[in-house]
Structures are given as structure tokens and as C-alpha cells.
Design an enzyme around this catalytic site. Structure first.
Site, PDB file in Angstrom:
ATOM      1  N   CYS A 167       0.811  -1.221   0.000  1.00 27.64           N
ATOM      2  CA  CYS A 167       0.000   0.000   0.000  1.00 27.64           C
ATOM      3  C   CYS A 167       0.843   1.268   0.000  1.00 27.64           C
ATOM      4  O   CYS A 167       0.309   2.367  -0.170  1.00 27.64           O
ATOM      5  CB  CYS A 167      -0.958  -0.021   1.182  1.00 27.64           C
ATOM      6  SG  CYS A 167      -1.990  -1.501   1.203  1.00 27.64           S
ATOM      7  N   HIS A 307      -2.830   7.634   6.715  1.00 24.70           N
ATOM      8  CA  HIS A 307      -3.090   6.337   6.099  1.00 24.70           C
ATOM      9  C   HIS A 307      -4.501   5.878   6.476  1.00 24.70           C
ATOM     10  O   HIS A 307      -5.252   5.434   5.614  1.00 24.70           O
ATOM     11  CB  HIS A 307      -2.043   5.322   6.557  1.00 24.70           C
ATOM     12  CG  HIS A 307      -2.110   4.014   5.858  1.00 24.70           C
ATOM     13  ND1 HIS A 307      -2.026   3.897   4.487  1.00 24.70           N
ATOM     14  CD2 HIS A 307      -2.279   2.748   6.338  1.00 24.70           C
ATOM     15  CE1 HIS A 307      -2.129   2.617   4.147  1.00 24.70           C
ATOM     16  NE2 HIS A 307      -2.288   1.905   5.253  1.00 24.70           N
ATOM     17  N   GLU A 318      -1.199   4.802  14.162  1.00 19.72           N
ATOM     18  CA  GLU A 318      -0.857   6.042  13.460  1.00 19.72           C
ATOM     19  C   GLU A 318      -1.102   7.262  14.340  1.00 19.72           C
ATOM     20  O   GLU A 318      -0.300   8.207  14.342  1.00 19.72           O
ATOM     21  CB  GLU A 318      -1.643   6.156  12.157  1.00 19.72           C
ATOM     22  CG  GLU A 318      -1.194   7.307  11.282  1.00 19.72           C
ATOM     23  CD  GLU A 318      -1.784   7.280   9.883  1.00 19.72           C
ATOM     24  OE1 GLU A 318      -1.318   8.060   9.027  1.00 19.72           O
ATOM     25  OE2 GLU A 318      -2.709   6.474   9.631  1.00 19.72           O
ATOM     26  N   LYS A 339      -9.679   7.911   2.870  1.00 24.86           N
ATOM     27  CA  LYS A 339     -10.131   6.537   2.635  1.00 24.86           C
ATOM     28  C   LYS A 339     -11.552   6.320   3.144  1.00 24.86           C
ATOM     29  O   LYS A 339     -12.210   5.360   2.742  1.00 24.86           O
ATOM     30  CB  LYS A 339      -9.189   5.537   3.310  1.00 24.86           C
ATOM     31  CG  LYS A 339      -7.841   5.365   2.632  1.00 24.86           C
ATOM     32  CD  LYS A 339      -7.041   4.258   3.296  1.00 24.86           C
ATOM     33  CE  LYS A 339      -5.685   4.073   2.633  1.00 24.86           C
ATOM     34  NZ  LYS A 339      -4.726   5.141   2.991  1.00 24.86           N
ATOM     35  N   HIS A 344      -9.848   1.881   0.207  1.00 25.96           N
ATOM     36  CA  HIS A 344      -8.392   1.705   0.177  1.00 25.96           C
ATOM     37  C   HIS A 344      -7.975   1.187  -1.199  1.00 25.96           C
ATOM     38  O   HIS A 344      -8.276   0.057  -1.566  1.00 25.96           O
ATOM     39  CB  HIS A 344      -7.988   0.720   1.268  1.00 25.96           C
ATOM     40  CG  HIS A 344      -6.515   0.659   1.526  1.00 25.96           C
ATOM     41  ND1 HIS A 344      -5.591   1.317   0.744  1.00 25.96           N
ATOM     42  CD2 HIS A 344      -5.789   0.004   2.481  1.00 25.96           C
ATOM     43  CE1 HIS A 344      -4.379   1.074   1.202  1.00 25.96           C
ATOM     44  NE2 HIS A 344      -4.479   0.291   2.261  1.00 25.96           N
ATOM     45  N   PHE A 405       1.569  -3.594   3.935  1.00 25.31           N
ATOM     46  CA  PHE A 405       1.910  -4.923   4.425  1.00 25.31           C
ATOM     47  C   PHE A 405       3.396  -5.175   4.192  1.00 25.31           C
ATOM     48  O   PHE A 405       3.945  -4.817   3.150  1.00 25.31           O
ATOM     49  CB  PHE A 405       1.100  -5.998   3.690  1.00 25.31           C
ATOM     50  CG  PHE A 405      -0.354  -6.067   4.082  1.00 25.31           C
ATOM     51  CD1 PHE A 405      -0.848  -5.362   5.164  1.00 25.31           C
ATOM     52  CD2 PHE A 405      -1.235  -6.868   3.368  1.00 25.31           C
ATOM     53  CE1 PHE A 405      -2.179  -5.431   5.533  1.00 25.31           C
ATOM     54  CE2 PHE A 405      -2.573  -6.950   3.719  1.00 25.31           C
ATOM     55  CZ  PHE A 405      -3.055  -6.235   4.801  1.00 25.31           C
TER      56      PHE A 405
END
Length: 418
Positions: A167, A307, A318, A339, A344, A405
Site C-alpha cells: 500500500c 493512512h 498512526e 479513505k 483503500h 503490508f
């Protein structure tokens, strides 16, 4: 060595909120969700039955009909978004452009997932005895092919490759492009990312990981970053394209300048295959790295496009990192997760969120984090997540975070050009 300055001179967006940059931005500011029930396949047996799909997209508006079948949707999306950005920057009509010094650095977290699924399924359904694959199977599937198509379409002969870091992919592509430009290795770079993972394999795979929201009764409110009842991310698709250009080159040709890219940071969590570091260690490092690269203090940032995926662990990690990096200034920031509206977009997330940050700086408007219903006591109530409604304020500089990831972290900082 004196590094060159890098500016943004073109934007292109194909998103669940609209098929142009203008539509995308207006829908973001209006706080509308792009989520709906999946139309691309039968979801009867799937735990998650919704996604943020691209809508009303006609690839023949950009690609000859006979060529469309040779391209996976992720590459079709890349061509469409880059066409808008290239036209916006006038790269296709400016005879002063030296195409030997125009590069393409494109990103995708997965690449041609639809093509891979289609071809393997056909092989298995045929009994697995006759390996008659489509001759375009490999060229459609490989994740670097979008960059190749953009280059060939316009004759851009500079550096040309793809970036894959889950991502964080398209933010890493932005940082690579930024570094090549400030080192003088190119005049212009077309960069961004595309993803087309709303497929049986994509949804089924993320469901198996328990990563997706399963709020099937209310898709439009399913992405709830920083809300107490968040239960996973909503899968999105599309593409974002950004034209980065060496500043003096842009000024000489009278290009429109949206913002200046002034810093990029990269780090690794070195913690877990899919889960973020619980204390946000990698996120702290990447934001500090971006600030150092930009030669800014934390107090110089006015907005963070986070994010913010709407996962229980990720949002907490975060927020903790922001508190560590920004201290008391964290309470003066606007923070938002777009998002909540786009879903996403995986490897394309960094590109469309960078566009949101660029336009926030350009227009002095913070797009909201929608779908906030219940406060989560895990978050300090003094943090301004820009819940549910856009806010106007002067934005000197904005930071955009993307984490992937594998523990990949990447952040970029844009400021007003002067």
C-alpha cells in the site's frame, strides 16, 4: 551538490468518487462515499459484498477498442489517469519538451490480478490438461507494464519502471521520482499508481485475512477511520497520476504549478507481516525522515492526510505516532482520512491521497473524515480528525502517509509554491 526544486504541474485521477481530478476533489470536499454493492461479480458466498468501484468508466475513450482486450484493468486505469495529468501539464502539446528527459515511474501493489485470476481459472476449468493461455497473459499481468504503456504512448524515453511496496507503492514511486528530479536525472516524471483488485480473488483474499469491513447493510458508512465501531477497510480501485517537474524547467515553459514537493521519508516497521507496530515506531520514523528531508519543523505542518484505513489496530498506531512526532502541535493540526470516502486503493492509495494533499494546499480546504458516529476513547479528543465536514484554513504544508503490508512506510510533504 545543490539539489534542484521539484514542483507539481499536472494531476489525473480515476477514482470511486469520479473519473477526473475535478470530480474527485469536489466529491471529497462534499464528503460523499464511493462505496456500494459490488457489481463486478456475484458476491453471494462472500463475507464482504461491497467495495469502492470505479463507475461509468469507458476505456475506449482513451484506448483503441482492439487494444483494450490486451490490457488488464489496472493498466487501463493507469493510461486514463496519466492521460489527464499529461494533458493538464501540457506535456503532449509543448514542443519544448525533450522526451529523452521525461521518465515514467508507476506503481501497483498487485498488478494484473484480474488477468491472473481469469487465465488460471480458465486453465483449471478446462481440466488442467491443455495449457493454452492467452498470448497476452504475461504482458497483461506484470505490474511494470503500466509504466511501459505510458512511455510508449507518448514516446517518453527517460527512466521507466514500476514500484511495488504494497500500500506504500505509489508514495515510494513519488519519492523515487522526486529524488531523480532533484539530482538532475530528468526534467519531468510521470508518476502515480493504479490498482484493480475488486475481483473474486482480491475480495476473497482480504476476507480470509479478516482485513475488510463486513458492514454489508450500510456500505456507504462502512469505512469509519478513528470511529469506535470501525471493523476493517473497504477495498477500492482506480488510479492517480502526478506530473513532477524540475522547477526551473516548469517556469521556463509557463506551466501551472499546484504545489512544491519538498520532502519524502521511508522506513520499515520490522515488526509483523501485516500488523503495524503497536506504538507506531515505523510511522514515527517515516514522518521524522520526511520532515528532516524537507528541512521543516513539526510546527510547519498544517495538515496530515493519514493512512487511516479504518482498521482497529492501524488507526491507533498512526495516531500514537502523530502524537510522538508533533507533540502539542498535534492539537493544532487538521488530520483526515480520505479513505473514508474512496476506500483503500492499495498500491494506488498514495497517489490519490497525495493529490488530495496537493489540492488541499492549493485550495486551503481540508477534506473530511466521514462516517464518524462514536468517539473512541483510544484517541485524545483534542486531535482534530476533521470529522464529517470539510474545513477551510490556510495550509502552508501538508504531509501524506502511506503504510503497507510487510512494514513498508512512506511519507511525502507538499507546500505552497513560491
Amino acid at each position: 551538490m545543490l539539489l534542484k526544486r521539484v514542483v507539481v504541474t499536472g494531476l489525473g485521477a480515476l477514482t470511486p468518487l469520479g473519473n477526473t481530478t475535478k470530480q474527485y476533489w469536489e466529491t471529497l470536499v462534499a464528503g460523499k462515499s464511493g462505496a456500494n454493492l459490488i457489481t463486478k461479480f456475484d458476491t453471494t458466498h462472500y463475507k464482504t459484498k461491497f467495495a469502492c468501484e470505479v463507475k461509468n468508466f469507458d476505456p475506449t475513450a482513451f484506448i483503441e477498442k482492439k487494444e483494450v482486450r490486451k490490457l488488464d484493468p489496472f493498466a487501463q486505469y493507469a493510461i486514463a489517469a496519466s492521460a489527464e495529468a499529461i494533458a493538464d501539464a501540457r506535456l503532449d502539446s509543448d514542443d519544448s519538451i525533450n522526451k529523452n528527459r521525461v521518465g515514467v515511474i508507476w506503481a501497483s501493489g498487485i498488478g494484473g490480478l484480474y488477468t491472473f485470476q481469469e487465465q488460471v481459472t480458465e486453465y483449471v476449468n478446462g481440466g488442467g490438461h491443455n495449457p493454452r493461455f492467452n498470448p497476452f497473459f504475461i504482458p497483461k499481468m506484470i505490474s511494470d507494464i503500466a509504466a511501459g504503456h505510458i512511455s510508449m504512448r507518448y514516446g517518453f524515453r527517460g527512466m521507466n519502471y514500476s514500484v511495488t511496496s504494497a500500500c506504500a507503492s505509489s508514495t515510494n514511486a513519488l519519492i523515487d521520482s522526486f529524488n531523480y528530479l532533484r539530482l538532475g536525472k530528468a526534467d519531468v516524471i510521470v508518476t502515480g499508481g493504479s490498482e484493480a483488485a475488486v475481483t473474486e480473488a482480491g475480495v476473497g483474499g482480504f476476507n480470509a485475512m479478516k482485513a475488510l469491513s463486513e458492514r454489508n447493510d450500510s456500505p456507504e458508512t462502512a469505512s469509519r477511520p478513528f470511529d469506535l465501531d470501525r471493523d476493517g477497510f473497504v477495498l477500492g480501485e482506480g488510479a492517480g497520476a502526478i506530473i513532477l517537474e524540475e522547477r526551473e524547467h516548469a517556469l521556463r515553459r509557463g506551466a501551472t504549478i499546484y504545489a512544491e514537493l519538498i520532502g519524502g521519508g521511508m522506513s520499515a516497521d520490522a515488526h509483523h507481516l501485516t500488523a503495524p507496530h503497536p506504538e507506531g515506531l515505523g510511522a514515527v520514523l517515516v514522518m521524522q525522515d520526511a520532515l528532516n528531508d524537507a528541512q521543516l519543523l513539526p510546527a510547519d505542518i498544517d495538515y496530515i492526510n493519514v493512512h487511516g484505513t479504518s482498521t482497529p489496530l492501524g488507526d491507533i498506531s498512526e495516531a500514537k505516532a502523530i502524537m510522538q512526532v508533533f507533540g502539542e502541535h498535534a492539537f493544532s493540526l487538521n488530520i483526515s482520512s480520505t479513505k473514508s470516502m474512496t476506500g483503500h486503493l492499495l498500491g494506488a492509495a498514495g497517489a490519490i491521497e497525495a493529490i488530495a494533499a496537493i489540492l488541499a494546499v492549493h485550495h486551503n480546504i481540508i477534506p473530511p473524515t466521514i462516517n464518524h458516529f462514536t468517539d473512541d476513547p483510544s484517541f485524545d479528543t483534542r486531535l482534530n480528525f476533521t470529522f464529517n465536514k470539510a474545513q477551510e484554513r490556510t495550509i502552508r504544508a501538508a504531509l501524506s502517509n502511506t503504510f503497507g503490508f510487510g512494514g513498508h512506510n512512506a511519507s511525502v510533504i507538499f507546500k505552497k509554491h513560491s
